[in-house]
Design a protein around this motif. Structure first.
Motif, PDB file in Angstrom:
ATOM      1  N   GLN A 179       0.834  -1.196   0.000  1.00  0.00           N
ATOM      2  CA  GLN A 179       0.000   0.000   0.000  1.00  0.00           C
ATOM      3  C   GLN A 179       0.875   1.255   0.000  1.00  0.00           C
ATOM      4  O   GLN A 179       2.030   1.234   0.452  1.00  0.00           O
ATOM      5  CB  GLN A 179      -0.875   0.011   1.258  1.00  0.00           C
ATOM      6  CG  GLN A 179      -1.927  -1.093   1.292  1.00  0.00           C
ATOM      7  CD  GLN A 179      -3.191  -0.689   0.569  1.00  0.00           C
ATOM      8  OE1 GLN A 179      -3.736   0.389   0.775  1.00  0.00           O
ATOM      9  NE2 GLN A 179      -3.677  -1.576  -0.291  1.00  0.00           N
ATOM     10  N   PRO A 180       0.332   2.374  -0.483  1.00  0.00           N
ATOM     11  CA  PRO A 180       1.094   3.624  -0.431  1.00  0.00           C
ATOM     12  C   PRO A 180       1.335   4.068   1.004  1.00  0.00           C
ATOM     13  O   PRO A 180       0.592   3.714   1.924  1.00  0.00           O
ATOM     14  CB  PRO A 180       0.201   4.618  -1.181  1.00  0.00           C
ATOM     15  CG  PRO A 180      -1.164   4.027  -1.155  1.00  0.00           C
ATOM     16  CD  PRO A 180      -0.978   2.547  -1.154  1.00  0.00           C
ATOM     17  N   HIS A 181       2.367   4.855   1.183  1.00  0.00           N
ATOM     18  CA  HIS A 181       2.793   5.274   2.510  1.00  0.00           C
ATOM     19  C   HIS A 181       1.685   6.011   3.259  1.00  0.00           C
ATOM     20  O   HIS A 181       1.503   5.828   4.471  1.00  0.00           O
ATOM     21  CB  HIS A 181       4.037   6.161   2.383  1.00  0.00           C
ATOM     22  CG  HIS A 181       4.763   6.409   3.661  1.00  0.00           C
ATOM     23  ND1 HIS A 181       4.422   7.435   4.513  1.00  0.00           N
ATOM     24  CD2 HIS A 181       5.805   5.765   4.238  1.00  0.00           C
ATOM     25  CE1 HIS A 181       5.232   7.416   5.556  1.00  0.00           C
ATOM     26  NE2 HIS A 181       6.089   6.413   5.419  1.00  0.00           N
ATOM     27  N   TRP A 182       0.932   6.838   2.545  1.00  0.00           N
ATOM     28  CA  TRP A 182      -0.103   7.624   3.224  1.00  0.00           C
ATOM     29  C   TRP A 182      -1.277   6.763   3.688  1.00  0.00           C
ATOM     30  O   TRP A 182      -2.102   7.210   4.493  1.00  0.00           O
ATOM     31  CB  TRP A 182      -0.596   8.753   2.321  1.00  0.00           C
ATOM     32  CG  TRP A 182      -1.323   8.317   1.079  1.00  0.00           C
ATOM     33  CD1 TRP A 182      -0.778   8.067  -0.140  1.00  0.00           C
ATOM     34  CD2 TRP A 182      -2.721   8.103   0.946  1.00  0.00           C
ATOM     35  NE1 TRP A 182      -1.747   7.692  -1.028  1.00  0.00           N
ATOM     36  CE2 TRP A 182      -2.963   7.714  -0.386  1.00  0.00           C
ATOM     37  CE3 TRP A 182      -3.810   8.186   1.817  1.00  0.00           C
ATOM     38  CZ2 TRP A 182      -4.231   7.419  -0.874  1.00  0.00           C
ATOM     39  CZ3 TRP A 182      -5.076   7.896   1.331  1.00  0.00           C
ATOM     40  CH2 TRP A 182      -5.274   7.518   0.001  1.00  0.00           C
ATOM     41  N   ARG A 183      -1.319   5.498   3.216  1.00  0.00           N
ATOM     42  CA  ARG A 183      -2.355   4.562   3.680  1.00  0.00           C
ATOM     43  C   ARG A 183      -1.803   3.560   4.707  1.00  0.00           C
ATOM     44  O   ARG A 183      -2.426   2.558   5.001  1.00  0.00           O
ATOM     45  CB  ARG A 183      -2.933   3.807   2.481  1.00  0.00           C
ATOM     46  CG  ARG A 183      -3.849   4.625   1.582  1.00  0.00           C
ATOM     47  CD  ARG A 183      -5.227   4.771   2.207  1.00  0.00           C
ATOM     48  NE  ARG A 183      -5.942   3.515   2.241  1.00  0.00           N
ATOM     49  CZ  ARG A 183      -6.964   3.202   1.421  1.00  0.00           C
ATOM     50  NH1 ARG A 183      -7.375   4.074   0.504  1.00  0.00           N
ATOM     51  NH2 ARG A 183      -7.571   2.042   1.527  1.00  0.00           N
ATOM     52  N   GLY A 184      -0.611   3.809   5.212  1.00  0.00           N
ATOM     53  CA  GLY A 184      -0.030   2.931   6.212  1.00  0.00           C
ATOM     54  C   GLY A 184       0.951   1.918   5.667  1.00  0.00           C
ATOM     55  O   GLY A 184       1.510   1.120   6.436  1.00  0.00           O
ATOM     56  N   GLY A 185       1.182   1.917   4.361  1.00  0.00           N
ATOM     57  CA  GLY A 185       2.137   0.991   3.769  1.00  0.00           C
ATOM     58  C   GLY A 185       3.536   1.585   3.732  1.00  0.00           C
ATOM     59  O   GLY A 185       3.830   2.591   4.378  1.00  0.00           O
ATOM     60  N   THR A 186       4.392   0.947   2.959  1.00  0.00           N
ATOM     61  CA  THR A 186       5.782   1.411   2.865  1.00  0.00           C
ATOM     62  C   THR A 186       6.137   1.951   1.481  1.00  0.00           C
ATOM     63  O   THR A 186       7.279   2.370   1.266  1.00  0.00           O
ATOM     64  CB  THR A 186       6.753   0.262   3.200  1.00  0.00           C
ATOM     65  OG1 THR A 186       6.575  -0.803   2.255  1.00  0.00           O
ATOM     66  CG2 THR A 186       6.518  -0.259   4.611  1.00  0.00           C
ATOM     67  N   ALA A 187       5.203   1.935   0.546  1.00  0.00           N
ATOM     68  CA  ALA A 187       5.476   2.423  -0.807  1.00  0.00           C
ATOM     69  C   ALA A 187       5.390   3.953  -0.814  1.00  0.00           C
ATOM     70  O   ALA A 187       4.312   4.525  -0.662  1.00  0.00           O
ATOM     71  CB  ALA A 187       4.473   1.830  -1.803  1.00  0.00           C
ATOM     72  N   THR A 188       6.523   4.621  -0.986  1.00  0.00           N
ATOM     73  CA  THR A 188       6.569   6.083  -0.920  1.00  0.00           C
ATOM     74  C   THR A 188       6.575   6.701  -2.317  1.00  0.00           C
ATOM     75  O   THR A 188       6.870   6.040  -3.316  1.00  0.00           O
ATOM     76  CB  THR A 188       7.819   6.556  -0.167  1.00  0.00           C
ATOM     77  OG1 THR A 188       8.987   6.184  -0.930  1.00  0.00           O
ATOM     78  CG2 THR A 188       7.894   5.923   1.215  1.00  0.00           C
ATOM     79  N   TRP A 189       6.275   7.998  -2.339  1.00  0.00           N
ATOM     80  CA  TRP A 189       6.282   8.754  -3.605  1.00  0.00           C
ATOM     81  C   TRP A 189       7.671   8.732  -4.226  1.00  0.00           C
ATOM     82  O   TRP A 189       7.816   8.474  -5.411  1.00  0.00           O
ATOM     83  CB  TRP A 189       5.848  10.193  -3.338  1.00  0.00           C
ATOM     84  CG  TRP A 189       5.756  11.052  -4.564  1.00  0.00           C
ATOM     85  CD1 TRP A 189       4.657  11.268  -5.339  1.00  0.00           C
ATOM     86  CD2 TRP A 189       6.826  11.823  -5.156  1.00  0.00           C
ATOM     87  NE1 TRP A 189       4.960  12.124  -6.382  1.00  0.00           N
ATOM     88  CE2 TRP A 189       6.288  12.477  -6.291  1.00  0.00           C
ATOM     89  CE3 TRP A 189       8.164  12.021  -4.843  1.00  0.00           C
ATOM     90  CZ2 TRP A 189       7.049  13.318  -7.094  1.00  0.00           C
ATOM     91  CZ3 TRP A 189       8.927  12.847  -5.653  1.00  0.00           C
ATOM     92  CH2 TRP A 189       8.367  13.490  -6.771  1.00  0.00           C
ATOM     93  N   GLY A 190       8.696   9.031  -3.425  1.00  0.00           N
ATOM     94  CA  GLY A 190      10.043   9.123  -3.965  1.00  0.00           C
ATOM     95  C   GLY A 190      10.542   7.802  -4.524  1.00  0.00           C
ATOM     96  O   GLY A 190      11.133   7.760  -5.615  1.00  0.00           O
ATOM     97  N   GLU A 191      10.301   6.709  -3.797  1.00  0.00           N
ATOM     98  CA  GLU A 191      10.750   5.399  -4.279  1.00  0.00           C
ATOM     99  C   GLU A 191       9.982   4.984  -5.537  1.00  0.00           C
ATOM    100  O   GLU A 191      10.570   4.433  -6.474  1.00  0.00           O
ATOM    101  CB  GLU A 191      10.567   4.366  -3.182  1.00  0.00           C
ATOM    102  CG  GLU A 191      11.517   4.553  -2.003  1.00  0.00           C
ATOM    103  CD  GLU A 191      11.204   3.625  -0.853  1.00  0.00           C
ATOM    104  OE1 GLU A 191      12.080   3.418   0.008  1.00  0.00           O
ATOM    105  OE2 GLU A 191      10.070   3.085  -0.804  1.00  0.00           O
ATOM    106  N   GLY A 192       8.677   5.245  -5.552  1.00  0.00           N
ATOM    107  CA  GLY A 192       7.885   4.894  -6.726  1.00  0.00           C
ATOM    108  C   GLY A 192       8.321   5.666  -7.956  1.00  0.00           C
ATOM    109  O   GLY A 192       8.468   5.112  -9.054  1.00  0.00           O
ATOM    110  N   ARG A 193       8.539   6.968  -7.779  1.00  0.00           N
ATOM    111  CA  ARG A 193       8.983   7.796  -8.910  1.00  0.00           C
ATOM    112  C   ARG A 193      10.368   7.371  -9.389  1.00  0.00           C
ATOM    113  O   ARG A 193      10.645   7.374 -10.596  1.00  0.00           O
ATOM    114  CB  ARG A 193       8.998   9.263  -8.500  1.00  0.00           C
ATOM    115  CG  ARG A 193       7.628   9.921  -8.417  1.00  0.00           C
ATOM    116  CD  ARG A 193       7.021  10.045  -9.788  1.00  0.00           C
ATOM    117  NE  ARG A 193       5.691  10.629  -9.788  1.00  0.00           N
ATOM    118  CZ  ARG A 193       4.893  10.632 -10.842  1.00  0.00           C
ATOM    119  NH1 ARG A 193       5.292  10.060 -11.980  1.00  0.00           N
ATOM    120  NH2 ARG A 193       3.701  11.165 -10.788  1.00  0.00           N
ATOM    121  N   ALA A 194      11.234   7.028  -8.460  1.00  0.00           N
ATOM    122  CA  ALA A 194      12.583   6.594  -8.842  1.00  0.00           C
ATOM    123  C   ALA A 194      12.537   5.309  -9.662  1.00  0.00           C
ATOM    124  O   ALA A 194      13.271   5.151 -10.650  1.00  0.00           O
ATOM    125  CB  ALA A 194      13.445   6.397  -7.598  1.00  0.00           C
TER     126      ALA A 194
END
Length: 356
Positions: A179-194
């Motif tokens: 899940q995305p970071h803002w939903r409690g997961g570990t997938a962040t904007w910066g890592e996803g974009r990278a």
């Protein structure tokens, strides 16, 4: 390296290449180099036409050539400055009319046709916006789409899967369970974009948010600005105002009236032309430069676009004509998360401003 070509390899077309020459039409190059039996435009002479001595060339009615009535009596004086002024005036009007007919847009399409472009999308919810955003890129551009689905939030990943199956030659999708970071997961904007930047093999990478859609070909003017030498181009620009003590959100996220922490320079909308930062959810950037400038530690995208802008080395540009972009509304996230992560991102922006 996919960005090995010189930044400005494709130059804008010269005026005469766009609107045609504005000269009188008279042959000023002399007739000595013309093959026998060939007219002034490279066409055979009509049968029965009287032969001219070598070196003599045709001269059309200058008045008619300059847009006057064409009456044979209106020959005019070849050295008359009035004729020269009329020639310049007519040429300018012709150029303006062609501009109105979309010649500038067509010129940009020609200049960018050989430039590879990839559109990167992070899919983390809002399935309706994801569909509209993706479909607009398919409908209005020829760019490839690289999309990363984070956890299939609210079925947004299913929408991406459906469109990727419908347009397999245009959309490449990856689906991760995290899940995305803002939903409690570990997938962040910066890592996803990278990851999207490194998966892309294009010369120009477009960072696009799913809360905007294209109402026309908004990518070509941005890519054209990059081809002409800019390191990045976007549809909205920002400049910091010196001496301000309150952080506002003009052009970023209008609901953050007080901003993170309430300190730092105020950012105001800027452009067209060169700007200090780019925002708005649609930014075209040289991929090779973006890889080293992207803030990979950013958990959320708020203010991360400013941090990326300040880290890029080169001109940041907003086109003269606003690209046709349609905002789809705000993507709400939990307020506590928003305050915490926007504060972290904005601290990075302040550090970079103070160092520049």
């Amino acid at each position: 390296m996919t960005d090995a070509r010189p930044p400005a390899q494709l130059r804008p077309a010269r005026l005469e290449g766009v609107a045609g020459g504005t000269g009188t039409g008279r042959d000023t190059a002399g007739g000595g180099g013309r093959a026998p039996g060939v007219g002034t435009a490279g066409t055979p002479k009509p049968k029965g036409a009287a032969a001219r001595p070598e070196g003599e060339h045709a001269r059309m009615n200058p008045a008619a050539e300059l847009g006057f009535s064409g009456d044979p009596g209106q020959h005019g004086d070849p050295g008359d400055q009035m004729l020269h002024a009329q020639r310049v005036w007519d040429g300018t009007l012709a150029t303006n009319r062609l501009d109105e007919l979309g010649v500038n847009s067509e010129r940009q399409r020609v200049e960018t046709k050989d430039v590879t472009v990839g559109v990167g999308l992070l899919v983390d919810g809002w399935p309706g916006d994801v569909r509209r955003c993706l479909q607009s890129v398919i409908d209005h551009t020829q760019a490839r789409v690289l999309a990363l689905d984070l956890g299939n939030v609210d079925g947004a990943g299913d929408v991406l899967r459906d469109l990727a199956e419908r347009y397999p030659e245009r959309i490449t999708a990856w689906h991760v369970a995290e899940q995305p970071h803002w939903r409690g997961g570990t997938a962040t904007w910066g890592e996803g974009r990278a990851k999207l930047l490194r998966l892309d093999e294009s010369e120009v990478h477009v960072l696009m948010d799913t809360d905007v859609a294209l109402a026309g070909d908004a990518l070509t003017p941005l890519v054209a600005a990059v081809v002409e030498g800019a390191v990045a181009a976007g549809w909205q620009g920002l400049e910091p105002s010196d001496g301000a003590t309150e952080q506002t959100s003009i052009g970023i996220m209008p609901q953050w009236r007080e901003g993170p922490g309430g300190t730092g320079p105020e950012w105001r909308q800027a452009g067209p032309g060169k700007v200090r930062a780019l925002t708005g959810g649609l930014v075209a950037v040289r991929r090779a430069q973006a890889i080293n400038a992207l803030p990979e530690d950013a958990c959320y995208g708020a203010y991360a676009d400013l941090e990326l802008s300040l880290a890029l080395r080169g001109d940041l540009v907003v086109p003269d004509e606003p690209p046709p972009v349609e905002p789809l509304g705000r993507h709400e996230v939990p307020s506590g998360y928003l305050d915490r992560e926007s504060r972290r991102n904005y601290d990075g922006v302040l550090r970079m401003l103070s160092a520049s």
